[in-house]
Write an enzyme that holds these catalytic residues in place. Structure first.
Site: not given
Length: 209
Positions: A104, A108, A200, A203
């Site tokens: 991703r 944007t 995340d 992560d």
């Protein structure tokens, strides 16, 4: 929500709560993700078609149930999808595996594809796409776009957490793909992360930032 199954098994919900805690270590998070993926796999494959085969037990011959048709495909959206993939392969070790590299763009929030690999005859197999998070939906939509272009027709999507906004976006793009998740969280924040969420997933699973 239409086209969505929330897997609310007590063990799933218990493990998910521990995963949400910010103090849960990388090793514990990875272990829990592997454990919860097995439970989620059990639910997403609940209605697989069966046939029978003649076998011999130590006492007699019987017609016993076995899975019908070609072997499943588990399609992992890299990199976090591999955390779900490992546990699912423990439950279905004969499954074929596809890898879809999508990231991703943090500016944007759009998906950028960089890798794709899938087994043969994907059009004849049930494909279960796995990614821990259904946030904006952009990465998941892009991955399934790619699978359909390569011929996949029977697709399901499995995730750990989903945001209402992501589900709506995903279902608009792929109304034929059923979503399975352990939780529909409250919303997305301004950065496109699920809240309350668990951070995340990639992560936390790999100890990176």
């Amino acid at each position: 929500m239409d086209g969505v199954t929330v897997i609310d098994h007590p063990l799933v919900q218990h493990k998910l709560t521990i995963m949400r805690k910010k103090e849960t270590s990388t090793g514990s998070f990875r272990r829990l993700l592997r454990e919860i993926s097995t439970l989620l796999c059990y639910e997403v494959t609940r209605d697989l078609e069966l046939t029978t085969a003649r076998i011999e037990t130590p006492l007699e011959e019987i017609d016993a149930p076995i899975l019908e048709g070609k072997k499943l495909v588990f399609a992992s959206i890299l990199r976090a999808g591999n955390g779900l993939l490992e546990g699912m392969l423990e439950l279905v070790p004969s499954a074929r595996v596809s890898h879809i590299g999508v990231y991703r763009d943090h500016e944007t929030l759009e998906a950028v594809e960089y890798f794709f690999k899938a087994p043969d005859s994907i059009d004849e197999r049930l494909v279960i796409v796995v990614d821990p998070m259904l946030a904006t939906g952009n990465s998941s939509i892009a991955a399934i776009d790619t699978l359909k272009k390569r011929g996949a027709k029977n697709i399901r999507f499995l995730c750990l957490l989903a945001a209402p906004e992501g589900i709506r976006h995903f279902r608009e793009a792929h109304p034929d793909v059923h979503v399975y998740t352990a939780s529909i969280d409250r919303q997305l924040n301004e950065k496109g992360y699920i809240v309350p969420g668990l951070g995340d997933a990639g992560d936390r699973m790999y100890g990176t930032k």
